[in-house]
Enzyme design. Structure first.
Site, PDB file in Angstrom:
ATOM      1  N   LEU A 147       0.818  -1.216   0.000  1.00 16.86           N
ATOM      2  CA  LEU A 147       0.000   0.000   0.000  1.00 16.86           C
ATOM      3  C   LEU A 147       0.846   1.258   0.000  1.00 16.86           C
ATOM      4  O   LEU A 147       0.390   2.322  -0.415  1.00 16.86           O
ATOM      5  CB  LEU A 147      -0.922   0.007   1.230  1.00 16.86           C
ATOM      6  CG  LEU A 147      -1.945  -1.127   1.317  1.00 16.86           C
ATOM      7  CD1 LEU A 147      -2.669  -1.081   2.653  1.00 16.86           C
ATOM      8  CD2 LEU A 147      -2.935  -1.042   0.173  1.00 16.86           C
TER       9      LEU A 147
ATOM     10  N   ASP B 277       3.704  13.365  15.158  1.00 21.12           N
ATOM     11  CA  ASP B 277       3.964  13.158  13.727  1.00 21.12           C
ATOM     12  C   ASP B 277       2.672  13.264  12.923  1.00 21.12           C
ATOM     13  O   ASP B 277       2.389  12.439  12.065  1.00 21.12           O
ATOM     14  CB  ASP B 277       4.630  11.798  13.490  1.00 21.12           C
ATOM     15  CG  ASP B 277       5.312  11.732  12.114  1.00 21.12           C
ATOM     16  OD1 ASP B 277       5.600  12.814  11.541  1.00 21.12           O
ATOM     17  OD2 ASP B 277       5.551  10.623  11.616  1.00 21.12           O
TER      18      ASP B 277
ATOM     19  N   VAL C 255       3.866  -0.868   4.175  1.00 17.49           N
ATOM     20  CA  VAL C 255       2.537  -1.260   4.600  1.00 17.49           C
ATOM     21  C   VAL C 255       1.897  -2.094   3.500  1.00 17.49           C
ATOM     22  O   VAL C 255       1.930  -1.712   2.327  1.00 17.49           O
ATOM     23  CB  VAL C 255       1.656  -0.027   4.904  1.00 17.49           C
ATOM     24  CG1 VAL C 255       0.264  -0.468   5.372  1.00 17.49           C
ATOM     25  CG2 VAL C 255       2.300   0.845   5.968  1.00 17.49           C
TER      26      VAL C 255
ATOM     27  N   GLY D 249       6.877   3.944   4.284  1.00 20.16           N
ATOM     28  CA  GLY D 249       7.078   5.025   5.223  1.00 20.16           C
ATOM     29  C   GLY D 249       8.505   5.059   5.711  1.00 20.16           C
ATOM     30  O   GLY D 249       9.360   4.301   5.237  1.00 20.16           O
ATOM     31  N   GLY D 250       8.754   5.932   6.665  1.00 21.97           N
ATOM     32  CA  GLY D 250      10.106   6.074   7.185  1.00 21.97           C
ATOM     33  C   GLY D 250      10.597   4.839   7.901  1.00 21.97           C
ATOM     34  O   GLY D 250      11.802   4.633   8.042  1.00 21.97           O
ATOM     35  N   PHE D 251       9.652   3.986   8.385  1.00 18.33           N
ATOM     36  CA  PHE D 251      10.052   2.838   9.184  1.00 18.33           C
ATOM     37  C   PHE D 251       9.787   1.506   8.485  1.00 18.33           C
ATOM     38  O   PHE D 251       9.928   0.464   9.093  1.00 18.33           O
ATOM     39  CB  PHE D 251       9.327   2.847  10.528  1.00 18.33           C
ATOM     40  CG  PHE D 251       9.760   3.971  11.415  1.00 18.33           C
ATOM     41  CD1 PHE D 251      11.092   4.303  11.546  1.00 18.33           C
ATOM     42  CD2 PHE D 251       8.814   4.703  12.115  1.00 18.33           C
ATOM     43  CE1 PHE D 251      11.484   5.336  12.375  1.00 18.33           C
ATOM     44  CE2 PHE D 251       9.204   5.739  12.947  1.00 18.33           C
ATOM     45  CZ  PHE D 251      10.551   6.052  13.074  1.00 18.33           C
ATOM     46  N   GLY D 252       9.326   1.512   7.249  1.00 15.71           N
ATOM     47  CA  GLY D 252       9.076   0.262   6.565  1.00 15.71           C
ATOM     48  C   GLY D 252       7.934   0.389   5.586  1.00 15.71           C
ATOM     49  O   GLY D 252       7.567   1.490   5.174  1.00 15.71           O
TER      50      GLY D 252
END
Length: 834
Positions: A523, A642, A531, A526-529
């Site tokens: 989908l 955030d 989705v 993001g900054g952390f992985g």
């Protein structure tokens, strides 16, 4: 033939005219009304503290009608909350309010043309000791009292016994069971007409007493019965630091009184002619009324929305909100399939009650059914278990619950069709619905598996013996492998205390649900992985946030997001379903929202056309209410840190839900701000005090919301280039605002007859108030929600922060121009001087 009045009459009328002018302009303050000291049009009767006043008024500037009313004396514009002559307006200024020879308070009109007087309104007390010893006085609560001081002072009559459209603190609502006397509210006909309107707010004492709002004599909203701490139909009664409620229910009367915790606070609740109820508190430092509660707000609040024997659930994952109670089926299946549940539900065919093996299915977090025909036993000794037994013995009993949800005592039982049930997100009572053996077994299999409840009980007994053996084995294994686990880098996600009540998903099932995390199921990133969209075996769609092995979000942030968001429940917050930890894999499983992020709409030239002004305004209000919940109404005070367009997800109905709580922080009740050396968030949405000094507070989220609001209105990113290469979106809007050209920056697709200019400009002004440079100048989210919900004069905004773009960052590429990626750490922030 027209007769000319005698010269004496003309002279008298001229004298009266000038006297009225003097009285009207002098606004002569009185402390009491006596037989020898009436109140004339232009005078005011003040309470001892000067907080409230009584006098003559007109509902609007262009109205000739005059009324006698009571209002708060603090605001520049009088807020009238009681009117004497609601049905009989005056059309000149010749009337007086006085004490007559019978000792009553009377409003008398002097008709000079007909040379006669007429009584417009009276307190109408039948027996008064002596009129020479009676007087009227206004209390600081706003209660007008008629007092006899012959012997011991005695209150003969009070305005609080005859409320208008407004309930104020210390005023009683309810009914006298012996005399039938009712303390209730009736709306005004319109904002300019205090006459009796179509809506009433009243306590119905039948069965177990409850509050109704009626429109034209028909139930419009059932606010419900008293649960021990709130009304069953009101979810948001959490402002106990402002007021408390004293509830009385005995043989003499059923009533309640709202009392403020701080005597300096003014509290009022207004019923309008649409049937909606609004509660306000006076903000003395801002000289205005702040809206703190409003209802009804959802279809499920409207009386009988889903018909009989049905539960209205607005949080049903986008599915039809009407759900038949256990053991029931739709009365009209065709209408039901068309998403019309008004015909309700009936018992399933070939089902009979009072047979062996039947029992009860629990329906959680609901407004219990209409209690006017319920049987009630309020004894504290009546436990929930005893209530179950009482209902089971009575073949006519179809459901039961506690009377007092706080003490878990008392017994309410229903013996006919159940009306007006709805589900709440995080409050409500448990309702136990009677079902036959077959239906009970089906629900037990659903909750306990194929073994059923009894089989599950047997399995639990056997398991206890096995667990005792396994605990001894585990302790031995744990001690032996503890040091080895640390060397291998394994971490206990919850430090041995998994109190999140979340499902722990198996990695194998998630791999199958996402086609081995294929790119077609992705989908977004993001900054952390990444989705991914997943489809479980039972057909449920989910969203899986798979953290990168090299992500800046370590186990601390992961644990924080899991434990934090699991405790939060609000319609504008994304709902977490569970998590998965397997070796290096860390995943969060959320409800799937088909429309993805808000950024994919407002920043896309084609998709933004799907968001007209009304939908955008609803998104703005929904996000604001979600943040307000985090800051004020949740069990924890949460600072998100955030907030941005990509972290606002949209469901199938375009309702916004705030997501990504990996960087959120919990504040104590009395904590104002905090400081960190590890600044996290997103460039373009960070407040100046946070980006440059590491100081964050609820006002940091307010700043981010302001940026988001301005982006929604303009369909432009704050990080883009405007005017010249150095100006931000905020700087550009600020310049246009000062030149009264703010509409120039509004998304062109919004301009037109369907877009209310005043509402757009109000949102821009609110956005600028939120992004002011100093945190103390920014409004709280409680104030922001009030601004959005009400038509009130807003303060002029001061200069925003970050009018110009940053010139250098160590961690990002300035040529990118996106400004949407979250960052993990910032060592230095350089801002170009103004």
């Amino acid at each position: 033939m027209k007769l000319c009045p005698p010269k004496e009459v003309i002279l008298i009328n001229i004298i009266q005219f000038f006297l009225l002018l003097v009285f009207h302009s002098s606004c002569h303050p009185l402390t009491r009304i006596t037989p020898s000291q009436p109140l004339k049009d232009g005078d005011v009767l003040l309470s001892d503290g000067g907080t409230v006043a009584l006098g003559f008024f007109s509902p609007s500037n262009n109205s000739r009608r005059r009324y006698v009313g009571i209002w708060y004396n603090r605001s520049s514009k009088p807020t009238v909350f009681w009117v004497a002559n609601r049905q009989n307006p005056l059309y000149d200024t010749s009337a007086v309010l006085s004490i007559d020879t019978l000792g009553n308070i009377v409003l008398v009109h002097n008709d000079s043309h007909l040379n006669r007087t007429s009584t417009i309104w009276s307190s109408n007390v039948s027996t008064i000791p002596s009129f020479t010893h009676t007087f009227a006085k206004l209390q600081d609560t706003g209660n007008l009292v008629l007092i006899s001081d012959e012997g011991r002072p005695k209150v003969l009559w009070q305005s609080f016994d005859y409320p208008g459209d407004t309930m104020v603190a210390f005023m009683k609502m309810g009914v006298d069971r012996k005399t039938g006397f009712n303390w209730s509210l009736t709306s005004w006909k319109s904002p300019d007409d205090p006459g009796l309107g179509d809506a009433t707010y009243i306590i119905d004492p039948k069965g177990y007493a409850q509050i109704f709002v009626y429109k034209n004599g028909t139930p419009f909203w059932r606010i419900g019965s008293w649960t021990g701490e709130r009304w069953s139909g009101v979810a948001q009664m959490t402002l106990y630091f402002i007021f408390n409620i004293t509830h009385v229910d005995n043989a003499s009367e059923v009533s309640y009184i709202t009392r403020v915790m701080d005597p300096s606070l003014f509290l009022r609740m207004v019923l309008d002619n649409t049937g909606h109820v609004t509660r306000y508190v006076w903000q003395a430092n801002e000289n205005r009324w702040l809206q703190i509660w409003y209802g009804p707000t959802e279809n499920c609040d409207h009386y009988g929305w889903c018909g009989s024997n049905s539960n209205c659930d607005p949080y049903n994952g986008g599915k039809f909100e009407c759900i038949c109670l256990p053991g029931f089926e739709p009365t009209n299946l065709a209408e039901w399939n068309m998403r019309n549940g008004s015909s309700g539900c009936v018992r399933k065919k070939n089902v009979s009650t009072c047979q062996s093996g039947e029992g009860f299915v629990k329906v959680t977090r609901v407004k219990v059914p209409n209690t006017s025909k319920a049987s009630v036993d309020e004894s504290e000794s009546m436990s929930l278990k005893r209530c179950e037994g009482k209902c089971l013995k009575d073949c006519s009993c179809v459901a039961y619950t506690n009377v007092d949800d706080v003490k878990q005592s008392g017994c309410l039982t229903w013996h006919a069709d159940m009306e007006d049930i709805r589900t709440f997100e995080n409050v409500g009572q448990d309702l136990y619905v009677r079902v036959d053996a077959h239906e009970l077994a089906k629900h037990e299999r659903k909750h306990y598996g194929s073994l059923g409840k009894k089989g599950m009980g047997t399995l639990i007994v056997i398991s206890i013996f096995l667990i005792a053996f396994m605990v001894i084995t585990f302790v031995y294994w744990f001690v032996k492998n503890k040091n080895q686990a640390r060397r291998m880098g394994k971490t206990d996600l919850f430090d041995g205390k998994n109190d999140s009540n979340l499902t722990l998903f198996d990695l194998k099932n998630l791999v199958e649900a996402t086609n081995n995390f294929s790119d077609t199921n992705m989908l977004g990133k993001g900054g952390f992985g990444s989705v991914y969209k997943g489809l479980l075996k039972d057909g449920m769609e989910i969203a899986i946030k798979r953290l990168s092995k090299y992500s800046g979000q370590g186990i601390e942030e992961f644990r924080n997001e899991v434990t934090l968001i699991a405790k939060l429940q609000h319609r504008n917050l994304v709902r977490i379903l569970g998590c998965c930890v397997d070796g290096d894999e860390k995943m969060l499983i959320y409800e799937y929202l088909p429309n993805k992020g808000l950024d994919s709409f407002i920043f896309d030239q084609e998709k933004k056309l799907q968001l007209d002004w009304r939908k955008r305004f609803d998104v703005i209000c929904g996000v604001a209410r979600g943040i307000l919940y985090l800051h004020h109404d949740s069990r924890l005070r949460i600072i998100h840190r955030d907030l941005k367009a990509s972290n606002i997800l949209l469901d199938s109905a375009m309702n916004p839900k705030i997501a990504d709580f990996g960087m959120a922080r919990i504040f104590g009740e009395d904590q104002i701000e905090a400081n960190t050396n590890r600044v996290v968030g997103t460039y373009g949405y960070m407040s100046p005090e946070y980006a440059m000094e590491g100081i964050f507070s609820i006002k940091s989220d307010t700043y981010s919301f302001g940026i988001l609001l301005l982006e929604i209105v303009t369909s432009k990113k704050n990080s883009g280039h405007y005017d010249d290469i150095s100006s931000t979106l905020v700087g550009h809007i600020w310049n246009l605002w000062r030149e009264s050209r703010a509409m120039d920056i509004v998304d062109p697709s919004l301009r037109g007859e369907t877009c209310p200019k005043h509402e757009v400009l109000k949102c821009i002004q609110i956005g600028l108030l939120c992004v002011q440079e100093y945190a103390t100048d920014r409004p709280t989210m409680l104030e922001v929600v009030s601004m959005l919900d009400n038509e009130s004069t807003l303060a002029p905004p001061k200069q925003p922060a970050f009018l110009f773009k940053r010139t250098n960052f160590d961690c990002s590429d300035p040529s990118n121009g996106e400004g949407v990626n979250s960052i993990n750490e910032i060592s230095t922030t350089v801002v170009e001087a103004r």
